[in-house]
Each structure stands twice: as structure tokens, then as C-alpha cells.
Design a protein around this motif. Structure first.
Motif, PDB file in Angstrom:
ATOM      1  N   ASN B  47     -77.151 -25.975 -35.825  1.00 50.33           N
ATOM      2  CA  ASN B  47     -77.723 -24.634 -35.975  1.00 50.33           C
ATOM      3  C   ASN B  47     -78.904 -24.630 -36.951  1.00 50.33           C
ATOM      4  O   ASN B  47     -79.870 -23.887 -36.755  1.00 50.33           O
ATOM      5  CB  ASN B  47     -76.652 -23.648 -36.431  1.00 50.33           C
ATOM      6  N   LYS B  51     -82.661 -23.504 -35.996  1.00 51.41           N
ATOM      7  CA  LYS B  51     -83.378 -22.488 -36.761  1.00 51.41           C
ATOM      8  C   LYS B  51     -84.707 -23.059 -37.252  1.00 51.41           C
ATOM      9  O   LYS B  51     -85.742 -22.381 -37.204  1.00 51.41           O
ATOM     10  CB  LYS B  51     -82.524 -22.033 -37.951  1.00 51.41           C
ATOM     11  N   ASP B  55     -88.309 -21.497 -36.630  1.00 53.86           N
ATOM     12  CA  ASP B  55     -89.123 -21.088 -37.771  1.00 53.86           C
ATOM     13  C   ASP B  55     -90.521 -21.686 -37.743  1.00 53.86           C
ATOM     14  O   ASP B  55     -91.378 -21.317 -38.535  1.00 53.86           O
ATOM     15  CB  ASP B  55     -88.422 -21.453 -39.090  1.00 53.86           C
ATOM     16  N   ARG B 144     -77.249 -17.150 -38.271  1.00 55.83           N
ATOM     17  CA  ARG B 144     -78.186 -17.859 -37.390  1.00 55.83           C
ATOM     18  C   ARG B 144     -77.652 -17.816 -35.958  1.00 55.83           C
ATOM     19  O   ARG B 144     -76.462 -17.614 -35.740  1.00 55.83           O
ATOM     20  CB  ARG B 144     -78.299 -19.333 -37.821  1.00 55.83           C
TER      21      ARG B 144
END
Ligand code: HEM
Ligand code: SF4
Ligand code: FES
Lengths: 248, 225
Positions: B47, B51, B55, B144
Motif C-alpha cells: 500500500n 501511494k 503521489d 490509504r
């Protein structure tokens, strides 16, 4: 030997062809494949029938005129052997032999087993030449050529332009033929003046003639009667990339 | 016609384009596989990595558009070459006895097209959630997107896992001819290294396919849960 021949018969480029079967007997194993066809034709003529049209000239493996896909393989598929050099002892008594012409849109059938290979001539005209000055013959050893280059050029120059590469390629690609010519001249100082333009023009002509493209099966190399290596295709690709990057 | 367009239109130009985009696609899938294998490191690693990718923001879009362009060049060159090849042999031989043609080589266009279909399904499945809208809601403790859970739930469906497993075999077949082939297309042919190039295709195909297949297989076997 007694054989059954399944031969492609086609009156001309406009007609649709078909297979005809012929029984031939009394074939001597020492005959060449073309002599076997000669014998067949003599009998056809005696019977008042149309002889089978096929291409041939030197009958010693140097001119590149003979062709034929024999039992699914160009020139019969024997190592380093043209159809004219193929002996009937490679077959067995009682065999059925299927004989087809080269099949490629750039090699249209003219009659029976004869195809029009002038597409190869036009590719040569596009760039398979060198410029030579007139005047006195230059001294044979005036231009030094490294031995490995001379050998590589000779290997490529062995191509007799028969078209078996394009005929056996699943994509109908003539790249082995074109590569042999490009590589031959790119290895020699005499070929340098036209080096870049040659490969661009010959490849462009090859595409225009409607040949396919190499997908690197190497079937051509296996069927080529002169054992031209596909390393020459890699050489042609390098020459093409070089000419492109240089903007030739 | 522009000079560049003319070169790409030529047979060898198109082959070189195939090879260069092929290398880029292989690099992409190696990266993609390494990312996927974080599944074995657990939910946290997976995860956090997902992310991190999201990002990247604008950079992610640059990479996505770049990948799309690479894909399009690869596919359009493939289709052009394929059409030329079909046209070059309008009449098939009655008897054809190839000695060198491999299954992977003969089927490269078909495996490529099926891999493309798979890529479309894969995006609808795990990126756009079109097949499973509930995937969008999955969140982990830190808020998340819970990619780890999504993959586990996705692959617990045997039909879905089956599609992934078969597709990866097709990808492996594609690469087993393609990766060996690209050296020759780029003019890289050297008797010393040719045996290596010859093996590189099949080995990369097998390793990459097994790598991707390990995840659905691990989920089905209950190793990943
Ligand atoms: C999506 C649809 C795809 C199609 C229709 C397709 C089609 C093709 C075709 C026709 C070739 C020619 C091979 C040859 O020269 O014999 C090829 C080569 C190749 N493909 Fe694909 N492909 C696709 C996707 C991919 C993907 C996803 C990858 C990478 C993971 C990839 C990697 C390669 C490589 C490395 C080559 C070798 C290039 C060369 O021959 O020089 N392809 N592809
Ligand atoms: S490369 Fe071989 S098969 Fe092709 S034309 Fe030359 S001699 Fe014939
Ligand atoms: S007839 Fe000349 S090569 Fe066969």
C-alpha cells in the motif's frame, strides 16, 4: 524408380492453376531433379500433352535460375543444394512428390512452375552496383582489404539470386537476398561511395515490390542453397540504421 | 512526407521501432513485476508503494502517456508489418514444411493481440475498477487505498485468476520470440554472443511469466491472504 508427381499447372498469370498428377517410371537415381522433369516432359510430348514449364539454365548450381518448392521446401531443402543439383537418389521408389512454384506476390506465376523474378533485378538496379571509372584496369592488389572483410564479402557474394529465401519465408520476405547484396558491397572499399544511399534505396525498392518483412525465424537461412547467413540481415539493419542516423 | 515518418514506414525502420519499443515495454514490465512482488512483503509495503506511485502526480501522467505512446508505436508497427507480410504471400503453399519456425514465432501477432486485450481488461479491473466498483472503497488503517486487499479479493475469484494466468503464459510466449528477435532487428549479431541472445528470449519469457503468475497462484493457494 517409379514416382507420382503432383505438379502445379497454370496456363498464364491470369488463369487459376491447379495440381495435376503424373505417374513417371524408370527414373534413374543418378538423375537430377530437372532431368527427371525432362524425362516426364518427353513423355508428355509423346502423348501429345503440354510439357511442364520450369526455369533452369546452368544446371550446376551457379546461375540461380532453377527454383521449385518440392514437398514444401524450396529447392527440396537439402543442405547447400539447388534443384538442379538435387539427385533423385534423395527420394524413394514409390514416393509422391508435390512440386509448386515460388509463391510470393512479388514473384507472379508466368506459367506452371515459372515465376517472374524481375523484382529482384529492379532491387539490384536500385543500388546493387558500384561506380567504376573507365580507363586502364587498376592493379589487382592496389587496394588492401583485410582478410576477414574479404571473406565476409565473398560469403555474401555467393548469393545467386534464386529467390528461395523469399519463397520459403513465412512472410514472403526477400531480406536475405537484399542483405547479401548490401553486405557484400558494404564490406569492400569499392562499395564505399554509395554505401548509405545503396541500403536506403534497395530497402525502399524491396518494400515497393511487395515483399514481406523478416520476423527472424531464419527459415531462409535453412533453405538458401548458398547457405547465406542471417548475420548479413543484421549487417543490413546496421547499415540501414547508420545511413539513417547519418542522414545519407 | 517527413524524413522520420518515411523511415518508420520502411520495413527495416518499422522493425527497429518494434525492437526499441519492445525493449521499453520489457523494462516497464520488469519494473511492474518488481512492484507487484511487494505483495509478498505484506500489506504495508504494497500500500505504501501504491501511494508513492499515486503521489508522483504529474510525473505519473508523464510516465503513463509515455507508455501509451510506446505501446501505440509498437502495435501500429506490428500491424503494418503484419499486413505487408500477409499481402506478400497471397496464395499459400499446398505443402509447407518449415524447419525453423517455432510456435512462439509463428503466433507472435496473436499473442501480442491477446496481451493487448488482457492489458485493457487489467486496467478496467485494478486501475479503473470498472469490473468491481467496490474496489474503490477499500481503505487500510492509515486511510490509504488498500491495494493489498484489492488484489487478494480480486484473485480469490478463480475465473479472474485464470484469465491472468493464461494471459501471462501468452506474454511469456510473446517475449520468448520477441526478446531474441530484437537483437537481430537492431543489427546485433555476433557469433560469440548469439547463443546468449537465443536463450535470453525463452528465459525472460519463462521468468517474467512465472513472476507474475506467482501472485494469483499464491492467493489461490492461500499463501497470500
Ligand atoms: C499489445 C499488443 C502487442 C502486439 C500486437 C505485439 C505484436 C508484436 C509483433 C508482431 C512483434 C514482431 C516480432 C518479430 O519481429 O517477429 C513484436 C515484437 C516484440 N514485442 Fe510485441 N506486441 C504487443 C505487446 C507487447 C508487449 C506488452 C511487450 C512487452 C512486454 C512486447 C514486447 C515485444 C518485444 C520485445 C518484441 C521484439 C521486437 C523485435 O522483433 O525486434 N510486445 N510484438
Ligand atoms: S540469399 Fe540464398 S536463397 Fe536468397 S536469393 Fe540468394 S542464394 Fe537464393
Ligand atoms: S539451373 Fe543454374 S542454379 Fe540451378
Amino acid at each position: 524408380m517409379d514416382l507420382t508427381l503432383r505438379v502445379w499447372r497454370q496456363k498464364d498469370g491470369q488463369s487459376t492453376g491447379r495440381f495435376e498428377s503424373y505417374q513417371v517410371s524408370g527414373i534413374i537415381p543418378d538423375m537430377s531433379f530437372l532431368e527427371m522433369l525432362d524425362v516426364t516432359n518427353e513423355r508428355l510430348i509423346m502423348e501429345g500433352k503440354d510439357p511442364i514449364a520450369f526455369d533452369h539454365d546452368c544446371r550446376e548450381g551457379i546461375c540461380g535460375m532453377c527454383s521449385l518448392v518440392i514437398n514444401g521446401r524450396a529447392h527440396g531443402g537439402f543442405d547447400g543444394t539447388t534443384t538442379c543439383q538435387l539427385h533423385m537418389r534423395k527420394f524413394n521408389d514409390g514416393d509422391t512428390i508435390t512440386i509448386e512454384p515460388w509463391r510470393a506476390s512479388a514473384f507472379p506465376v508466368i506459367r506452371d512452375l515459372v515465376v517472374d523474378r524481375t523484382s529482384f533485378d529492379r532491387i539490384i538496379q536500385a543500388g546493387g552496383f558500384i561506380s567504376a571509372n573507365t580507363g586502364g584496369a587498376p592493379d589487382g592488389n592496389a587496394v588492401p582489404i583485410p582478410k576477414p572483410d574479404a571473406d565476409a564479402a565473398m560469403d555474401a557474394a555467393a548469393c545467386i539470386g534464386c529467390g528461395a529465401c523469399a519463397a520459403s519465408c513465412p512472410n514472403g520476405s526477400a531480406m536475405l537476398f537484399v542483405a547479401a547484396k548490401v553486405s557484400h558491397l558494404a564490406h569492400l572499399p569499392q562499395g564505399m561511395p554509395e554505401r548509405g544511399q545503396r541500403v536506403l534505396d534497395m530497402v525502399a525498392r524491396m518494400d515497393e515490390e511487395g515483399f514481406g518483412n523478416c520476423t527472424n525465424h531464419a527459415e531462409c537461412e535453412a533453405m538458401c542453397p548458398k547457405d547465406i547467413s542471417i548475420s548479413h540481415i543484421a549487417k543490413m539493419n546496421r547499415e540501414f540504421i547508420r545511413a539513417t542516423v547519418r542522414g545519407d | 512526407m517527413g524524413r522520420f515518418a518515411k523511415i518508420l514506414q520502411s520495413s527495416i525502420g518499422a522493425k527497429v521501432a518494434m525492437a526499441v519499443t519492445g525493449i521499453l515495454l520489457v523494462l516497464f514490465i520488469i519494473g511492474h513485476l518488481l512492484g507487484n512482488l511487494l505483495m509478498f512483503a505484506g500489506p504495508e509495503a504494497t500500500n505504501a508503494y501504491a501511494k508513492g506511485l499515486k503521489d508522483l502526480g504529474a510525473l505519473l501522467w508523464v510516465a503513463r502517456v509515455g507508455l501509451l505512446v510506446v505501446f501505440l508505436v509498437h502495435i501500429s508497427s506490428a500491424l503494418r508489418l503484419w499486413r505487408m507480410n500477409k499481402a506478400a504471400r497471397p496464395q499459400a503453399y499446398a505443402v509447407s514444411e518449415s524447419t525453423m519456425v517455432t510456435y512462439a514465432g509463428r503466433s507472435i501477432v496473436m499473442t501480442g493481440a491477446l496481451v493487448l486485450a488482457f492489458a485493457a481488461y487489467h486496467l478496467l479491473h485494478f486501475t479503473l475498477f470498472a469490473t468491481n466498483p467496490e474496489f474503490a472503497q477499500l481503505q487500510d488503517a492509515q486511510g490509504r487505498h488498500d491495494v493489498y486487499r484489492m488484489v487478494i479479493l480480486g484473485f480469490r475469484n478463480t475465473a479472474v485468476s485464470g484469465v491472468y494466468l493464461v494471459s501471462m503464459i501468452l506474454l511469456g510466449l510473446h517475449l520468448s520470440h520477441g526478446v531474441t528477435s530484437l537483437f537481430q532487428s537492431l543489427g546485433i549479431n555476433n557469433p560469440t554472443y548469439n547463443p546468449i541472445f537465443k536463450r535470453l528470449g525463452p528465459w525472460s519469457g519463462v521468468l517474467l511469466a512465472l513472476g507474475f503468475m506467482s501472485i494469483p497462484l499464491a492467493v489461490l493457494a492461500g499463501v497470500l491472504k
